[in-house]
Design an enzyme around this catalytic site. Structure first.
Site, mmCIF file in Angstrom:
data_model
loop_
_atom_site.group_PDB
_atom_site.id
_atom_site.type_symbol
_atom_site.label_atom_id
_atom_site.label_comp_id
_atom_site.label_asym_id
_atom_site.label_seq_id
_atom_site.Cartn_x
_atom_site.Cartn_y
_atom_site.Cartn_z
ATOM 1 N N GLU A 76 46.865 -6.231 12.371
ATOM 2 C CA GLU A 76 46.877 -5.242 11.293
ATOM 3 C C GLU A 76 47.063 -5.967 9.972
ATOM 4 O OE1 GLU A 76 48.975 -1.175 9.591
ATOM 5 O OE2 GLU A 76 49.492 -1.890 11.606
ATOM 6 N N GLU A 101 51.333 -9.183 6.184
ATOM 7 C CA GLU A 101 51.755 -8.447 4.988
ATOM 8 C C GLU A 101 52.403 -9.399 3.999
ATOM 9 O OE1 GLU A 101 52.014 -6.275 2.286
ATOM 10 O OE2 GLU A 101 51.649 -4.849 3.923
ATOM 11 N N ASP A 128 48.842 -14.416 2.846
ATOM 12 C CA ASP A 128 47.498 -13.908 2.581
ATOM 13 C C ASP A 128 46.715 -13.824 3.891
ATOM 14 O OD1 ASP A 128 44.674 -13.872 1.983
ATOM 15 O OD2 ASP A 128 45.146 -14.528 -0.047
ATOM 16 N N ASP A 151 44.406 -1.200 -0.819
ATOM 17 C CA ASP A 151 44.144 -0.909 -2.229
ATOM 18 C C ASP A 151 42.629 -0.742 -2.406
ATOM 19 O OD1 ASP A 151 43.654 -1.211 -5.088
ATOM 20 O OD2 ASP A 151 45.724 -1.886 -5.214
ATOM 21 N N LYS A 155 38.241 0.138 -10.044
ATOM 22 C CA LYS A 155 37.455 -0.318 -11.193
ATOM 23 C C LYS A 155 36.361 -1.283 -10.740
ATOM 24 C CE LYS A 155 41.221 0.127 -14.566
ATOM 25 N NZ LYS A 155 42.066 -0.585 -15.554
ATOM 26 N N ASP A 187 41.480 6.834 1.867
ATOM 27 C CA ASP A 187 41.380 8.152 1.251
ATOM 28 C C ASP A 187 40.595 8.077 -0.053
ATOM 29 O OD1 ASP A 187 43.238 6.735 -0.200
ATOM 30 O OD2 ASP A 187 44.590 8.426 -0.516
ATOM 31 N N THR A 222 50.017 7.993 8.115
ATOM 32 C CA THR A 222 50.788 7.102 7.258
ATOM 33 C C THR A 222 51.252 7.817 5.995
ATOM 34 O OG1 THR A 222 48.959 6.282 5.910
ATOM 35 C CG2 THR A 222 49.294 5.222 8.054
ATOM 36 N N LYS A 223 52.154 7.166 5.282
ATOM 37 C CA LYS A 223 52.635 7.720 4.016
ATOM 38 C C LYS A 223 51.489 7.881 3.022
ATOM 39 C CE LYS A 223 54.479 5.073 0.926
ATOM 40 N NZ LYS A 223 55.357 4.160 0.173
#
Length: 243
Positions: A76, A101, A128, A151, A155, A187, A222-223
């Site tokens: 993950e 992470e 990374d 993320d 842009k 999302d 998830t949150k």
């Protein structure tokens, strides 16, 4: 999500170049999030990282030695605070999970949950993810990748930072065993469209569905997913399999 992130200044040239191992790049796909660790996260990080965190090295891991078995391994990327990661690992003890992470509070929280729940099938690398895949993970050995709500880099000038694009998807494919999968959820609809096209154009992969995937019943909410739903954003899921 990106408005919750604080971008780390860097002197990188923001150019992707081909290095000796074929995937050296200076563009980062993440930023370091602002936020302090709680006392519990600090304690767990200090006490448990030597046991459950694998240090980054320019050296390939022996995953059988890491987990003590030859069970399938799922990676993950960017697990955040790790709630879904922990739940999936706990419900699937015969599958091994490697969480990658850079957000230290999230790492501390996951380490505490590993201890509290007595998990034996979850380890963490705090580094990374692309470096880890290139230098620490062998080819044709991973059963799946989970990338949940990364993320979206909305842009246009930041699109080069998106995780789910070629040649990064080529790297994922190289690491997957035959029949292994990439499971991506977002999302942010423009990112979903972008990722679907990039994965469709990645050699060696095929879409398990016609277009977007059906929700996988084993994936916990998830949150970020709840925040997206509360903002009336559609959750788009993508599921590709290595041929």
């Amino acid at each position: 999500m990106s408005d919750e992130l604080k971008e780390k200044e860097t002197s990188d040239s923001n150019q992707e170049v081909s290095g000796a191992k074929g995937f050296y790049r200076t563009v980062k796909t993440y930023v370091l999030r602002a936020g302090r660790m709680t006392a519990a996260q600090q304690r767990d990080y200090a006490e448990l990282s030597q046991r459950w965190c694998i240090p980054y090295e320019d050296k390939q891991l022996n995953l059988v030695d890491v987990f003590g078995n030859a069970n399938p391994v799922i990676i993950e990327i960017g697990f955040g605070m790790g709630a879904a990661t922990i739940e999936i690992a706990e419900k699937n003890p015969d599958i091994n999970y490697l969480g990658i992470e850079v957000h230290t509070p999230g790492v501390g929280r996951v380490l505490g949950e590993i201890k509290n729940r007595g998990l034996k099938n979850l380890f963490v690398i705090e580094h990374d993810a692309l470096d880890v895949l290139e230098n620490m993970i062998g080819d044709n050995c991973i059963s799946g990748f989970h990338v949940f709500f990364p993320d979206p880099w909305p842009k246009k000038k930041h699109h080069k930072r998106r995780m789910m694009q070629r040649p990064r998807t080529d790297l994922f494919t190289r690491k997957l065993a035959g029949g292994g999968y990439i499971y991506f959820v977002t999302d942010w609809e423009p990112y979903a469209e972008f990722a679907l096209e990039e994965l469709s154009l990645t050699e060696g992969l095929e879409n398990k569905y016609e277009g977007y995937a059906q929700p996988q019943p084993w994936r916990p909410q998830t949150k970020f997913e709840r925040k997206g739903l509360n903002a009336d954003r559609k959750i788009n899921e993508i599921f590709f399999v290595k041929k």
